[in-house]
Design an enzyme around this catalytic site. Structure first.
Site, PDB file in Angstrom:
ATOM      1  N   LYS A 189       0.847  -1.200   0.000  1.00 35.59           N
ATOM      2  CA  LYS A 189       0.000   0.000   0.000  1.00 35.59           C
ATOM      3  C   LYS A 189       0.877   1.242   0.000  1.00 35.59           C
ATOM      4  CE  LYS A 189      -3.765  -2.518   2.201  1.00 35.59           C
ATOM      5  NZ  LYS A 189      -4.843  -2.531   3.212  1.00 35.59           N
ATOM      6  N   GLU A 243       3.830   3.936   5.285  1.00 36.04           N
ATOM      7  CA  GLU A 243       3.829   4.139   3.833  1.00 36.04           C
ATOM      8  C   GLU A 243       3.342   5.538   3.433  1.00 36.04           C
ATOM      9  OE1 GLU A 243       5.130   2.201   1.713  1.00 36.04           O
ATOM     10  OE2 GLU A 243       4.714   0.087   2.078  1.00 36.04           O
ATOM     11  N   ALA A 270      -3.080  -6.328  10.274  1.00 32.74           N
ATOM     12  CA  ALA A 270      -2.388  -7.589  10.538  1.00 32.74           C
ATOM     13  C   ALA A 270      -2.616  -8.067  11.966  1.00 32.74           C
ATOM     14  CB  ALA A 270      -0.887  -7.400  10.284  1.00 32.74           C
ATOM     15  N   LYS A 295      -5.364   6.492   1.639  1.00 32.12           N
ATOM     16  CA  LYS A 295      -5.870   6.395   3.015  1.00 32.12           C
ATOM     17  C   LYS A 295      -4.732   6.470   4.023  1.00 32.12           C
ATOM     18  CE  LYS A 295      -4.706   1.861   3.675  1.00 32.12           C
ATOM     19  NZ  LYS A 295      -3.986   1.231   4.803  1.00 32.12           N
ATOM     20  N   VAL A 341       7.440   0.657   8.804  1.00 38.12           N
ATOM     21  CA  VAL A 341       7.370   1.694   7.772  1.00 38.12           C
ATOM     22  C   VAL A 341       5.962   2.271   7.698  1.00 38.12           C
ATOM     23  CG1 VAL A 341       7.577   2.168   5.303  1.00 38.12           C
ATOM     24  CG2 VAL A 341       9.201   0.623   6.425  1.00 38.12           C
TER      25      VAL A 341
END
Length: 346
Positions: free
Chosen positions: A124, A299, A158, A209, A297
């Site tokens: 993403k 994104e 996750a 998003k 990270v």
């Protein structure tokens, strides 16, 4: 509104497992969650991890040593490797689940035959090497056409997959046969999968998003409450729709879970690394120190630069994107910028 299919039959533990040759590239939290999803339905899941330490730790203890450590795997279901060529050669379906900033380094090592494989992006973010989304990167750099691609999207943290809390995925691909294969291997008692043909829309919405979630986090860090956040997210979904239509017109409905649902969970959830990054910035951390304090990270930081520049090239008016870019890349004061933003939201 784009029509979507749902495989209503959840996978039972008594059902014979699928023989499909599927592999996952990446060893972060979402990659680990995807492996957990796949072992529900597949006899064997190939898993290409970052290095020999991670591989050895999983082989020794049966779990990822760094991410989602509570998820234990039956090693009989896994074939671990650190060699992407070994994984791609062995698999018909390859799920890419590395952070976007590392994908080019990973795929540059790929020198095996891969043209007949199906590549599924669970990434993403923007690929910095080409300043573009994964779908275009695979097509331009590796001549992997859209017919051999798919995108995983939707509100699916996750951490909740690890706890087997009911989650929803959207699989976007132009080929019905590929769509059905992916529905079969991902659907389970705790994962419900829908299909879509909007590859680029799903991929760009997943990127957008994350940027908006940084903004929601900044607002939280500055002390704005739920009322403001609701208005912020309401405006964000409208900016998303404007951007998606400018990039690629398609019969999509941004109120569906792959768009609005993913935006909501990323903007509000404490599991959201992008929201957490924004929260630190809102509390007074510099952008650099906020990024360095995180062990995963975010994104949205890397994507904000590319999305902002694309919106300017297309002449779009996106005040939230402009505000977040100014804070992240131009050193503008978050409190002052959000005070200005409040006059532009409705």
């Amino acid at each position: 509104m784009a029509k979507k299919k749902t495989n209503s039959d959840s996978t039972s533990s008594k059902k014979a497992k699928n023989d499909v040759a599927v592999g996952v590239v990446g060893s972060g939290s979402f990659a680990t969650a995807i492996v957990k999803m796949l072992v529900e339905n597949c006899k064997t899941v190939h898993w290409c991890v970052r290095n020999e330490f991670v591989k050895g730790a999983i082989e020794l203890r049966g779990h990822n040593p760094t991410y989602l450590t509570a998820v234990n795997f039956n090693l009989k279901n896994l074939k671990l490797t650190t060699d992407i060529n070994e994984l791609v050669t062995a698999c018909d379906i390859v799920v890419l689940a590395t952070p976007s900033i590392y994908l080019s380094d990973t795929l540059d090592k790929m020198n095996c035959e891969y043209k007949d494989k199906i590549f599924v992006s669970a990434i993403k973010g923007i690929i910095p090497k080409v300043n573009d989304v994964v779908a275009h990167y695979l097509k331009e750099e590796f001549q992997i056409g859209f017919r051999n691609q798919a995108v995983i999207a939707g509100p699916c943290h996750a951490e909740e997959v690890a706890m087997e809390r009911l989650s929803y995925l959207t699989v976007a691909t132009v080929e019905d046969e590929i769509s059905q294969k992916l529905l079969d291997i991902f659907n389970s008692d705790f994962i419900k999968v829908h299909s879509s043909k909007d590859i680029l829309g799903n991929e760009y919405s997943a990127i957008l998003k994350n940027i908006f979630a940084i903004g929601a986090g900044i607002a939280s860090g500055l002390g704005y409450g739920d009322n403001f956040t609701a208005v912020f997210v309401s405006n964000a979904i409208r900016e998303m729709e404007i951007f998606l239509e400018a990039i690629y017109e398609a019969p999509r409905d941004v109120n569906e879970s792959a768009y609005l649902g993913d935006l909501l969970v990323t903007a509000y959830s404490l599991f959201s690394r992008n929201r957490n990054l924004g929260n630190l910035i809102g509390k007074g951390y510099t952008v650099k120190s906020a990024i360095q304090s995180m062990n995963m990270v975010a994104e949205g930081y890397y994507a904000a630069d590319s999305i902002y520049k694309t919106s300017k090239e297309k002449g779009l008016k996106l005040p939230i994107i402009d505000t977040i870019y100014g804070i992240l890349y131009e050193g503008k004061n978050a409190e002052k910028q959000f005070k200005k933003l409040t006059t532009k939201l409705n």
